[in-house]
Design an enzyme around this catalytic site. Structure first.
Site, short mmCIF file in Angstrom:
data_model
loop_
_atom_site.label_atom_id
_atom_site.label_comp_id
_atom_site.label_asym_id
_atom_site.label_seq_id
_atom_site.Cartn_x
_atom_site.Cartn_y
_atom_site.Cartn_z
N HIS A 1 54.96 36.10 51.36
CA HIS A 1 55.97 35.11 51.01
C HIS A 1 56.07 35.01 49.42
O HIS A 1 56.47 33.99 48.86
CB HIS A 1 55.71 33.69 51.44
CG HIS A 1 55.59 33.57 52.96
ND1 HIS A 1 56.67 33.31 53.83
CD2 HIS A 1 54.75 33.89 53.77
CE1 HIS A 1 56.29 33.80 55.01
NE2 HIS A 1 55.06 33.98 55.16
N LYS B 1 36.53 44.13 20.77
CA LYS B 1 35.09 43.31 20.84
C LYS B 1 34.71 43.48 19.29
O LYS B 1 34.25 42.35 18.81
CB LYS B 1 34.22 44.11 21.36
CG LYS B 1 34.14 44.09 22.93
CD LYS B 1 32.94 44.71 23.53
CE LYS B 1 33.08 44.93 25.17
NZ LYS B 1 31.88 45.45 25.67
N GLU C 1 39.55 50.00 34.79
CA GLU C 1 38.68 50.42 33.96
C GLU C 1 38.12 51.83 33.94
O GLU C 1 37.74 52.36 32.86
CB GLU C 1 37.45 49.27 33.67
CG GLU C 1 36.99 49.00 32.12
CD GLU C 1 36.23 47.79 32.25
OE1 GLU C 1 36.38 47.11 31.29
OE2 GLU C 1 35.39 47.55 32.98
O1 PA5 Z 1 32.30 47.61 33.87
C1 PA5 Z 1 31.76 47.34 32.86
O2 PA5 Z 1 31.31 48.22 32.21
C2 PA5 Z 1 32.39 46.31 31.99
O3 PA5 Z 1 33.25 45.40 32.70
C3 PA5 Z 1 31.11 45.12 31.75
O4 PA5 Z 1 30.68 45.03 33.04
C4 PA5 Z 1 31.41 43.91 31.03
O5 PA5 Z 1 31.94 44.51 30.07
C5 PA5 Z 1 29.97 43.18 30.69
O6 PA5 Z 1 29.14 43.84 30.09
P1 PA5 Z 1 27.90 43.51 29.94
O7 PA5 Z 1 27.04 43.53 31.49
O8 PA5 Z 1 27.25 44.34 29.16
O9 PA5 Z 1 27.60 42.33 29.65
#
Ligand code: PA5
Length: 440
Positions: free
Chosen positions: A316, A430, A289
């Site tokens: 394996h 989203k 990410e």
């Molecule tokens: O690393 C990140 O920013 C994302 O993976 C968030 O943790 C994830 O989308 C969840 O977001 P939130 O904590 O706002 O619910």
């Protein structure tokens, strides 16, 4: 004893990283990367750096955990992505696989810990039906407060709690969310629900050492002071301006050069430890990410593909590909030098020469030897790898590891020329979900 990085299988004559390129990066690029990260840290953009200093927040977490931890039989974390993967890693690494199966005495009366990081009704439905709500604390974790998956879980749980416990339901909830903004923070204020803050400058995947990871950890008796001490000691090691003395710089540079110079853009993290299996998934999110995106307006998209594997199991399953498939991978081995327990392998019945090499050794020895042999075999086939050795599995070592990977990620962001702190690519889906569920 601290975490150690081993690079001896990195600089291979064929298909390995060229030592000259590494030295060039150390000399010509790393000083400015280090300076850039130092500047961002001073500007307050990299809040994760300061989390190990703990302060008042740690006191509030410990205070809350002391009151709540032993009053409940179960703690259930509701969260997703960066709001769940840290707690999952902490649970697996430090409590081991059977925590929830243990008796209360064996758990020293700390609660069981469940983490619901998905919304599959076939999981959530049976899970909630089996749970005694009277003895359960729900920790709702969402930095933004508005993530659909976590919000949906929360609404279901809240309504069940209210139906069963009436007004007392509030005592069964604690939120971990932005200190000022978001719908969870508003609900906490309106309904008088306990809430711990996630600092504004700490994003989800960099939040394991904030209340996001620390509260669930403290509730089950994990030594969070040691976790933070480990993170501080790694942070100090990573202050080194010379690449060779800076573990995060070594990790980031090795992975970056593998991608940029060798086309090894698949980065496999392969712990030889069941306890570290989830840590590889935590890293997978952090690396993917943070680094998979465009490097600027009109610039090409970049980003290595992180893969989580497990030794010895995946010898394996995946090893054939790693050993003889395309030269597009760099493997990061994680090893634990001293397991908490060990089992001696007894003699075989009868006179079986084929098994004669096993008795007299332990399972721990076998696992470590397999890790070593796999690294050697890969190197023999000109497949580079590096290793991160944990002297043992403990809170201090895990804190070191979290900090190592987080700093490596922001260094890698600078090397790739991307912003490791955002994730614009996940926003559209989203929005589409919201639109689809809002109807015409
Ligand atoms: O690393 C990140 O920013 C994302 O993976 C968030 O943790 C994830 O989308 C969840 O977001 P939130 O904590 O706002 O619910």
């Amino acid at each position: 004893m601290s975490l150690e990085l081993r690079l001896d299988n990195l600089f291979l004559p064929e298909h390995g990283i060229d030592r000259a390129h590494f030295d060039e990066l150390a000399r010509d690029r790393f000083p400015s990367v280090h300076e850039e990260i130092r500047r961002q840290r001073i500007e307050g953009r990299l809040g994760f750096y300061e989390l190990p200093d703990g302060g008042d927040l740690v006191d509030s977490i410990l205070q809350f955990a002391e009151g709540a931890g032993q009053a409940f039989e179960n703690v259930v974390v509701l969260g997703i992505g960066g709001s769940a993967l840290g707690a999952i890693s902490l649970r697996s690494a430090l409590l081991g696989p059977w925590w929830n199966e243990m008796s209360s005495e064996e758990r020293e009366f700390y609660p069981k810990l469940y983490i619901l990081d998905n919304i599959d009704p076939d999981t959530i439905g049976p899970f909630l039906r089996r749970l005694d709500l009277n003895s359960t604390l729900f920790n709702v974790v969402s930095k933004s407060g508005g993530t659909a998956e976590t919000a949906a879980q929360f609404l279901i749980v809240r309504s069940m709690l209210e139906a069963e416990l009436g007004d007392g339901y509030r005592r069964h909830l604690v939120f971990t969310t932005d200190s000022e903004h978001g719908v969870l923070r508003s609900i906490a204020r309106e309904e008088g629900i306990a809430a711990l803050p996630v600092p504004e400058n700490v994003g989800g995947r960099f939040s394991v050492l904030s209340a996001v990871g620390l509260l669930p950890a403290a509730l089950v008796g994990i030594d969070i002071a040691q976790l933070l001490a480990g993170a501080r000691s790694m942070r100090e090691r990573c202050d080194a301006q010379m690449l060779d003395g800076n573990p995060a710089a070594l990790l980031a540079s090795a992975l970056y050069l593998a991608d940029a110079n060798l086309g090894a853009r698949i980065h496999v993290m392969m712990p030889y430890s069941d306890r570290l299996r989830d840590v590889a998934f935590w890293f997978r999110q952090l690396w993917a990410e943070s680094l998979g995106k465009g490097s600027g307006e009109g610039e090409p998209a970049v980003g290595p593909t992180p893969v989580a594997a497990l030794g010895a199991t995946d010898q394996h399953s995946q090893l054939q590909l790693y050993a003889q498939g395309p030269f597009d991978k760099l493997i990061v081995f994680l090893t634990v030098q001293q397991s908490e327990e060990d089992l001696e392998i007894p003699a075989a019945p009868g006179d079986h020469d084929a098994l004669a090499y096993l008795p007299g050794h332990t399972l721990g020895e076998l696992l470590r030897t397999e890790a070593e042999a796999t690294q050697e075999a890969l190197a023999h086939g000109h497949r580079p790898s590096l290793a991160i050795d944990f002297p043992k599995m403990g809170a201090h070592e895990l804190g070191e590891f979290f900090m190592l990977c987080q700093i490596a990620t922001v260094y890698a962001g600078a090397l790739y020329g991307v912003n490791p702190l955002d994730q614009p690519g996940v926003e559209l889906s989203k929005r589409l979900v919201r639109e689809k569920l809002s109807g015409p």
